[in-house]
Scaffold this active site. Structure first.
Site, PDB file in Angstrom:
ATOM      1  N   HIS A 267     -32.753 -20.007  -1.929  1.00 54.88           N
ATOM      2  CA  HIS A 267     -34.062 -20.294  -2.552  1.00 54.88           C
ATOM      3  C   HIS A 267     -34.469 -21.699  -2.101  1.00 54.88           C
ATOM      4  CE1 HIS A 267     -37.329 -20.149  -5.224  1.00 54.88           C
ATOM      5  NE2 HIS A 267     -36.735 -20.160  -6.407  1.00 54.88           N
ATOM      6  N   HIS A 306     -38.603 -13.309   4.153  1.00 50.60           N
ATOM      7  CA  HIS A 306     -39.008 -13.559   2.775  1.00 50.60           C
ATOM      8  C   HIS A 306     -39.036 -12.230   2.048  1.00 50.60           C
ATOM      9  CE1 HIS A 306     -41.349 -15.049  -0.607  1.00 50.60           C
ATOM     10  NE2 HIS A 306     -40.962 -16.239  -0.219  1.00 50.60           N
ATOM     11  N   ASP A 362     -40.118 -22.961   4.358  1.00 46.56           N
ATOM     12  CA  ASP A 362     -39.003 -23.889   4.544  1.00 46.56           C
ATOM     13  C   ASP A 362     -38.661 -24.147   5.998  1.00 46.56           C
ATOM     14  OD1 ASP A 362     -38.482 -24.522   1.932  1.00 46.56           O
ATOM     15  OD2 ASP A 362     -37.460 -22.626   1.599  1.00 46.56           O
TER      16      ASP A 362
HETATM   17  N1  ACO Z   1     -32.122 -13.903   9.835  1.00 49.89           N
HETATM   18  C1  ACO Z   1     -31.658 -12.734  10.349  1.00 49.89           C
HETATM   19  N2  ACO Z   1     -31.812 -11.552   9.789  1.00 49.89           N
HETATM   20  C2  ACO Z   1     -32.464 -11.513   8.621  1.00 49.89           C
HETATM   21  C3  ACO Z   1     -32.989 -12.677   8.011  1.00 49.89           C
HETATM   22  C4  ACO Z   1     -32.796 -13.905   8.659  1.00 49.89           C
HETATM   23  N3  ACO Z   1     -33.270 -15.029   8.137  1.00 49.89           N
HETATM   24  N4  ACO Z   1     -33.606 -12.337   6.848  1.00 49.89           N
HETATM   25  C5  ACO Z   1     -33.461 -11.009   6.730  1.00 49.89           C
HETATM   26  N5  ACO Z   1     -32.780 -10.515   7.802  1.00 49.89           N
HETATM   27  C6  ACO Z   1     -32.487  -9.086   8.082  1.00 49.89           C
HETATM   28  C7  ACO Z   1     -31.399  -8.576   7.163  1.00 49.89           C
HETATM   29  O1  ACO Z   1     -30.117  -8.730   7.757  1.00 49.89           O
HETATM   30  C8  ACO Z   1     -31.797  -7.137   7.034  1.00 49.89           C
HETATM   31  O2  ACO Z   1     -31.441  -6.469   8.232  1.00 49.89           O
HETATM   32  P1  ACO Z   1     -30.870  -4.943   8.191  1.00 49.89           P
HETATM   33  O3  ACO Z   1     -32.022  -4.142   7.677  1.00 49.89           O
HETATM   34  O4  ACO Z   1     -30.491  -4.670   9.583  1.00 49.89           O
HETATM   35  O5  ACO Z   1     -29.720  -4.984   7.240  1.00 49.89           O
HETATM   36  C9  ACO Z   1     -33.312  -7.162   7.006  1.00 49.89           C
HETATM   37  O6  ACO Z   1     -33.669  -8.357   7.754  1.00 49.89           O
HETATM   38  C10 ACO Z   1     -33.900  -7.238   5.591  1.00 49.89           C
HETATM   39  O7  ACO Z   1     -33.390  -8.415   4.957  1.00 49.89           O
HETATM   40  P2  ACO Z   1     -32.961  -8.527   3.438  1.00 49.89           P
HETATM   41  O8  ACO Z   1     -31.794  -9.470   3.348  1.00 49.89           O
HETATM   42  O9  ACO Z   1     -32.800  -7.157   2.843  1.00 49.89           O
HETATM   43  O10 ACO Z   1     -34.246  -9.187   2.822  1.00 49.89           O
HETATM   44  P3  ACO Z   1     -34.338  -9.861   1.396  1.00 49.89           P
HETATM   45  O11 ACO Z   1     -35.737  -9.648   0.938  1.00 49.89           O
HETATM   46  O12 ACO Z   1     -33.253  -9.421   0.494  1.00 49.89           O
HETATM   47  O13 ACO Z   1     -34.061 -11.403   1.708  1.00 49.89           O
HETATM   48  C11 ACO Z   1     -34.342 -13.680   2.159  1.00 49.89           C
HETATM   49  C12 ACO Z   1     -35.023 -12.368   1.759  1.00 49.89           C
HETATM   50  C13 ACO Z   1     -33.214 -14.011   1.146  1.00 49.89           C
HETATM   51  C14 ACO Z   1     -35.372 -14.808   2.089  1.00 49.89           C
HETATM   52  C15 ACO Z   1     -33.769 -13.536   3.586  1.00 49.89           C
HETATM   53  O14 ACO Z   1     -34.807 -13.231   4.497  1.00 49.89           O
HETATM   54  C16 ACO Z   1     -33.006 -14.779   4.035  1.00 49.89           C
HETATM   55  O15 ACO Z   1     -31.828 -14.924   3.709  1.00 49.89           O
HETATM   56  N6  ACO Z   1     -33.694 -15.709   4.786  1.00 49.89           N
HETATM   57  C17 ACO Z   1     -33.072 -16.941   5.175  1.00 49.89           C
HETATM   58  C18 ACO Z   1     -33.043 -17.889   3.982  1.00 49.89           C
HETATM   59  C19 ACO Z   1     -34.416 -18.475   3.694  1.00 49.89           C
HETATM   60  O16 ACO Z   1     -35.133 -18.906   4.590  1.00 49.89           O
HETATM   61  N7  ACO Z   1     -34.755 -18.507   2.401  1.00 49.89           N
HETATM   62  C20 ACO Z   1     -36.010 -19.114   1.953  1.00 49.89           C
HETATM   63  C21 ACO Z   1     -36.843 -18.114   1.252  1.00 49.89           C
HETATM   64  S1  ACO Z   1     -38.385 -18.860   0.840  1.00 49.89           S
HETATM   65  C22 ACO Z   1     -38.090 -19.760  -0.550  1.00 49.89           C
HETATM   66  O17 ACO Z   1     -37.167 -19.570  -1.314  1.00 49.89           O
HETATM   67  C23 ACO Z   1     -39.025 -20.821  -0.782  1.00 49.89           C
END
Ligand code: ACO
Length: 428
Positions: A267, A306, A362
């Protein structure tokens, strides 16, 4: 024709008409679907709230597919361009943009509440020299609860407004003291002659000079960052604020919990993770190898993806512009080139395109914070300052919503059935 969903229960052959309103059914309407009178009734199972609306809200609207973010109906782009953080906070909290008279009164109220009780200062001085500033921040916000027992009167509108003023006014002071603590420098008292962001810079960076003069460009850039981070509907920390507040605890205690949620790397800690990632990559030439590692699941491209935005995060666009303004004053952050190359490659790559992974707010904010002279530990604290207005707005809305009760989800129990206790001596 009424807007309903017809459900046939194949176990009993019964049919149910479930009303559909605003594109949702009420989970409680499913409770009537039972196989026998002693059946509890049908529940929904939704870990991580992937498809559950927990409230009706008028604060923030997001269309994740179209990349739209609005506070109380006003597009984030217009607010970032034309408003300032205090005005935006007023809008978020009270639903309308203030008139000139209201704005001046609001600004005055906030300015007059920026000081911290001296005992709070002593409390903060007690932290270890290398304490993480976000740990200091959330503990100190929680400690404010003991200084303002009147905050327990959550049913009183005047009291709620008073706590909103105190919180919004005091969080920059707490944040700045936490920063000075980390730096081993004396804490700097607020300067009422300065703007909200200008005073924050003063409390952070004033040294021996008689009067600190903040750079108007940097103060404005910080203000824009504050506007962008002020609210984001039912995110993890807003949900924490509402859930904790639903027990009718005072807002300082609830806000400490919300700040704790923001502390997590998925987050508010994401921009810190972005900078660590950029440092690890080290050079533009290493970007393709890193991208391959991400695609093979060995790494994660931090600052991308996201839960809600499945297109370009509108805040990321605005922040890129703010970065240019800041770098013009502070000098270019050398990590920017790596970030730009990562973005360029990822936006063309099938892995990211098919999963709708775009830069989030971010991806660039950490670069700006670093250029402004903040250590990484301060990043979640800088996020918490403006998000305080969002948390308080969500809390106020929750308290005045007649449909809300103490937040208490159900579970599906998958553990053992009843077992008989075996004394320790007889266990194998
Ligand atoms: N890098 C690589 N792959 C990713 C990323 C990433 N940053 N984010 C998602 N994916 C992939 C997942 O592995 C998944 O792949 P799959 O379908 O082959 O398994 C697919 O994309 C869907 O991702 P989920 O994890 O199911 O998406 P979720 O909605 O649960 O997660 C999150 C959202 C936590 C923000 C995620 O994208 C992430 O971890 N991003 C990096 C951390 C980040 O930047 N967080 C800031 C969020 S904004 C904020 O809080 C202000």
């Amino acid at each position: 024709m009424p807007d309903t969903l017809t459900i046939t229960d194949n176990r009993t052959g019964k049919q149910y008409e479930i009303p559909v309103k605003d594109g949702a059914i009420r989970a409680m309407d499913l409770r009537q679907i039972r196989t026998s009178p002693d059946d509890f009734g049908l529940m929904t199972y939704d870990p991580a709230f992937m498809n559950t609306a927990s409230c009706r809200s008028r604060v923030t609207f997001i269309d994740g597919d179209k990349g739209i973010l609005r506070y109380r109906g006003y597009p984030i782009e217009q607010l970032a361009e034309q408003s300032d953080y205090l005005e935006t906070a007023y809008l978020i909290l009270f639903g309308e943009l203030p008139t000139e008279v209201e704005y001046q009164a609001w600004k005055r109220d906030i300015t007059l509440h920026t000081m911290l009780h001296e005992n709070i200062k002593k409390f903060m001085e007690g932290f270890n020299y290398d304490a993480h500033p976000m740990g200091i921040f959330l503990s100190t916000v929680g400690a404010l609860s003991t200084f303002y027992p009147d905050a327990k009167d959550i049913g009183d509108e005047v009291s709620r407004r008073m706590q909103a003023v105190r919180l919004i006014a005091k969080v920059p002071t707490i944040a700045a003291y936490a920063f000075r603590h980390l730096m081993g420098r004396p804490y700097v008292y607020p300067d009422n002659d300065l703007s909200f962001s200008g005073n924050f810079l003063n409390m952070l960076f004033k040294m021996a000079e008689a009067k600190y003069e903040p750079s108007p460009v940097l103060a404005r850039a910080l203000d824009v960052l504050f506007i962008l981070h002020a609210d984001h509907e039912q995110n993890c920390s807003a949900n924490a604020m509402r859930a904790i507040g639903s027990s009718h605890v005072d807002p300082y205690s609830a806000l400490a919990g919300a700040a704790a949620a923001l502390y997590g790397p998925l987050h508010g800690g994401a921009n810190e993770a972005v900078l660590k990632m950029l440092h690890e990559i080290g050079h533009v030439a290493n970007v393709p190898t890193f991208i391959e590692k991400v695609k093979h699941g060995e790494d994660r491209l931090m600052g991308f993806g996201h839960r809600v935005y499945k297109s370009y995060d509108p805040r990321a666009r605005i922040i890129k512009k703010a970065a240019d303004d800041v770098f013009a004053v502070t000098g270019r952050n050398p990590l920017l080139d790596i970030a730009l190359e990562l973005e360029r490659i990822a936006l063309e790559d099938e892995y990211f395109v098919s999963r709708k992974l775009y830069p989030n707010v971010d991806f660039y904010s950490g670069l700006i914070y670093q250029a402004l002279g903040f250590p990484m530990e301060m990043f979640p604290v800088l996020f918490a300052i403006p998000r305080t207005s969002g948390w308080v707005a969500q809390w106020m809305e929750m308290l005045t919503d007649p449909e809300q009760k103490i937040a208490r989800p159900r579970q599906i129990y998958v553990g053992y059935d009843i077992r008989t206790f075996v004394p320790r001596a007889k266990r194998g």
